[in-house]
Enzyme design. Structure first.
Site, PDB file in Angstrom:
ATOM      1  N   GLN A   1       1.035  -1.334  -0.048  1.00 17.35           N
ATOM      2  CA  GLN A   1       0.023  -0.108   0.014  1.00 17.35           C
ATOM      3  C   GLN A   1       0.957   1.164  -0.105  1.00 17.35           C
ATOM      4  OE1 GLN A   1      -1.015   0.470   4.883  1.00 17.35           O
ATOM      5  NE2 GLN A   1      -1.931  -1.331   3.866  1.00 17.35           N
TER       6      GLN A   1
ATOM      7  N   HIS B   1       0.394   5.773   1.133  1.00 19.26           N
ATOM      8  CA  HIS B   1      -0.521   6.772   1.534  1.00 19.26           C
ATOM      9  C   HIS B   1      -0.101   8.026   0.933  1.00 19.26           C
ATOM     10  CE1 HIS B   1      -1.084   3.983   4.888  1.00 19.26           C
ATOM     11  NE2 HIS B   1       0.048   4.086   5.231  1.00 19.26           N
TER      12      HIS B   1
ATOM     13  N   GLU C   1       4.229   8.113   8.567  1.00 19.96           N
ATOM     14  CA  GLU C   1       4.073   7.223   9.789  1.00 19.96           C
ATOM     15  C   GLU C   1       5.617   6.753  10.296  1.00 19.96           C
ATOM     16  OE1 GLU C   1       1.302   4.507   8.436  1.00 19.96           O
ATOM     17  OE2 GLU C   1       2.699   3.132   7.424  1.00 19.96           O
TER      18      GLU C   1
ATOM     19  N   HIS D   1       4.912   0.495   0.920  1.00 18.17           N
ATOM     20  CA  HIS D   1       5.255  -0.425   1.893  1.00 18.17           C
ATOM     21  C   HIS D   1       4.175  -1.653   2.177  1.00 18.17           C
ATOM     22  CE1 HIS D   1       2.765   2.819   3.411  1.00 18.17           C
ATOM     23  NE2 HIS D   1       2.394   1.745   4.464  1.00 18.17           N
TER      24      HIS D   1
ATOM     25  N   ARG E   1      -4.431   0.632  -1.598  1.00 25.23           N
ATOM     26  CA  ARG E   1      -3.909  -0.757  -1.691  1.00 25.23           C
ATOM     27  C   ARG E   1      -3.783  -0.880  -3.087  1.00 25.23           C
ATOM     28  NH1 ARG E   1      -7.791  -2.443   2.433  1.00 25.23           N
ATOM     29  NH2 ARG E   1      -9.164  -2.747   0.705  1.00 25.23           N
TER      30      ARG E   1
END
Length: 610
Positions: A77, A79, A96, A154, A174
């Site tokens: 996936q 972001h 993150e 990642h 995804r």
């Protein structure tokens, strides 16, 4: 001091949101006086100040902390960054950090690409299920840290337990899911087109040079706490006014003491300390991640200055420099939703024109004429733009999810003058902004003086002629109906019709005089214009004398249309206050000064609301 952990009674727990205000899964307070309440409700009751000064730049709670137990390989996936997510998802993107809590031998994860790939190759490998051949496969050990910026592809491999600290977002695209099916029996959706737009196609350069913190970015700062129960059994920390502190217990057990409270913890607990909690002490045999919110690097502040006829927008840096600005007219018929949409569009365009990402901005300061409920961001009443009970901040945040700080426009202008204008260094001053209406503010030790309720310091609506001119506020004889730009120009237009052979009439070819025309004609010995100015000074002087008799400030600051009329007004106004103020020359009289920050005063003040 609170614990947000909960006991799980199911058979498999793949993911636990340990500290969350996200609507998709809010944490619940597990102990203390707020036990049983959701974390958002707890913050609402305690007030946002418990999050700390550095959190003011976020409209929502800034982070989300998870524990993830990957029994199987998780989806590949990516972001989006803030810019893309805000435009398309109406929430922030996601940067993150992963901390490897534990893992099986040989466990691995995917972290970016192993080599540069083109957009075409990326799309083709997704289509033919060969994407993993060009991903960077990294074997992991307990204690490893991975910083995953938005746009980095990642995936977590099976047999890994991860502590994840991220932006408060749940946007995930995804691209490969190992053929899994959802609870409805259908394949889980992929987000190929979105991923192609947001993924960075170069390998990630992993940074091993971090020493002060194990992770640090604009959204969170993370430190490792390790007590061995022997040589290092106790450690102290400090929670100041800048940020709350979150402590996620990864292993072991112990106690946390802060003030008069002591809390026992164990592996898996999540502890929250409010900003300004002071010194805390952790004792025991444990490992933990300590998260706080740092100060924004090179922040940009967005300023909006509304009058009854125009909206000005500016972008300001930390040194009060206006980096860019834009303007557009405001109609008295403007409906709030449409106007707020246009303001948001103008702000977005100004940021894009100057290559400033929205996530570099820490808030929006707004100055609006009228009565403002600053605590809730509501325009309670504005007679000149004819708005009532408009939830302005909420409407603006639907387009731009930043904190919105609001004040009366005259307060903003006064604040701007105290920072960059003639009011700088003044201890006590009254500011009158004379435009289409009359705004006013009380300056006290470098900032505006606020009342505990909205609507104070409306000096333009004190009556100077009982039974006088009708005011838009519903009363008669208000100061505003005699000294506003609208009133001054209306009086001049009437006189011009009666006296067509004047310098003023010659200057005003379209029949619509301006204040500058009237003052210029008076200076050129136009007796009609001089009469207008003389009458105006009497009205203005009467209002100023009333203000002085009540407040006795150090100075009266005149802004708006009068800012450039020092020579025409100062001497006459000083003579008026000497003659009419209570006590005359026997008591101290304030200076009459004129605003010097100009059109930027309102923008500077609005920027400094943040």
């Amino acid at each position: 001091m609170n614990n947000t952990a909960k006991i799980f009674s199911g058979t498999r727990l793949a993911e636990s949101w340990e500290l969350s205000c996200h609507p998709d899964g809010a944490s619940v307070v597990a102990s203390g006086p707020f036990a049983g309440q959701t974390f958002p409700d707890y913050i609402a009751q305690r007030g946002r100040d418990i999050l700390g000064r550095n959190c003011r730049r976020f409209s929502d709670f800034p982070i989300l902390i998870k524990l993830i137990d990957a029994h199987d390989n998780l989806s590949i996936q990516v972001h989006p960054d803030n810019g893309y997510a805000l435009r398309h998802e109406r929430q922030y993107g996601k940067t993150e950090m992963w901390y490897i809590v534990d893992c099986e031998p040989g466990a691995f994860l995917y972290y970016g690409f192993s080599r540069p790939v083109s957009q075409e190759e990326f799309a083709q490998r997704i289509a033919d299920n060969t994407l993993t051949e060009v991903l960077n496969r990294v074997e992991v050990r307990a204690g490893d840290v991975f910083f995953i910026e938005a746009g980095t592809i990642h995936a977590i491999g099976k047999g890994i337990i991860i502590a994840e600290i991220q932006q408060n977002s749940n946007v995930t695209y995804r691209v490969f899911d190992y053929g899994r099916r959802g609870t409805d029996g259908n394949p889980r959706p992929l987000h190929i087109e979105e991923a192609l737009r947001v993924t960075k196609l170069s390998p990630v350069e992993r940074d091993y040079s971090r020493t002060a913190h194990i992770a640090q970015c604009d959204y969170f700062t993370v430190d490792k706490l390790h007590l061995d129960g022997k040589m290092m059994r106790r450690i102290q920390g400090q929670v100041d006014e800048n940020s709350f502190v979150s402590i996620l217990i990864l292993n072991g057990e112990g106690t946390l003491t802060c003030g008069t409270e002591t809390l026992t913890f164990r592996k898996g607990d999540s502890l929250f300390l409010e900003a300004k909690s002071g010194t805390y002490e952790v004792e025991g045999d444990c490992e933990a991640l300590v998260t706080s919110i740092g100060e924004k690097a090179s922040p940009i502040r967005i300023a909006v200055d509304m009058s009854s006829i125009a909206v000005n927008i500016g972008l300001f840096d930390v040194n009060q420099n206006c980096l860019a600005e834009s303007h557009f007219p405001l109609s008295s018929q403007s409906e709030p939703p449409a106007l707020v949409t246009e303001i948001a569009r103008q702000i977005t365009g100004l940021l894009e024109q100057n290559d400033i990402p929205l996530d570099h901005c820490i808030g929006i300061g707004v100055g609006v004429p009228g009565v403002i409920d600053c605590a809730h961001g509501v325009i309670v009443y504005s007679n000149n733009i004819r708005w009532q009970n408009v939830p302005f901040a909420k409407l603006l945040q639907e387009h731009l999810p930043l904190p919105v700080y609001m004040q009366n426009d005259a307060n903003c202008m006064a604040l701007g003058e105290s920072i960059s204008g003639t009011a700088h260094g003044k201890q006590h001053a009254i500011f009158l902004n004379i435009g289409n209406g009359v705004g006013s503010a009380i300056l006290h030790h470098g900032t505006f003086l606020e009342s505990t309720v909205p609507g104070a310091t409306a000096f333009g609506h004190m009556v100077i002629r009982v039974g006088g001119r009708a005011c838009s506020c519903g009363r008669q004889g208000c100061l505003e109906t005699y000294i506003s730009q609208k009133a001054f120009c209306h009086d001049a237009a009437e006189v011009m019709r009666e006296h067509p052979n004047t310098i003023l009439h010659q200057m005003c070819t379209d029949g619509t005089p301006t204040p500058d025309m009237i003052f210029t004609a008076a200076a050129a010995n136009d007796t009609v214009a001089q009469g207008l100015v003389g009458r105006y000074i009497r009205y203005l002087g009467e209002g100023i004398v009333n203000i002085i008799n009540i407040f006795r400030p150090d100075c009266i600051i005149l802004g708006g249309m009068l800012a450039n009329q020092d020579d025409a007004l100062r001497i006459a106004l000083e003579e008026t206050i000497q003659q009419d103020c209570f006590g005359g020359n026997q008591v101290s009289l304030p200076q009459i000064v004129f605003a010097t920050a100009g059109a930027h005063a309102g923008l500077i003040g609005a920027a400094n609301l943040i």
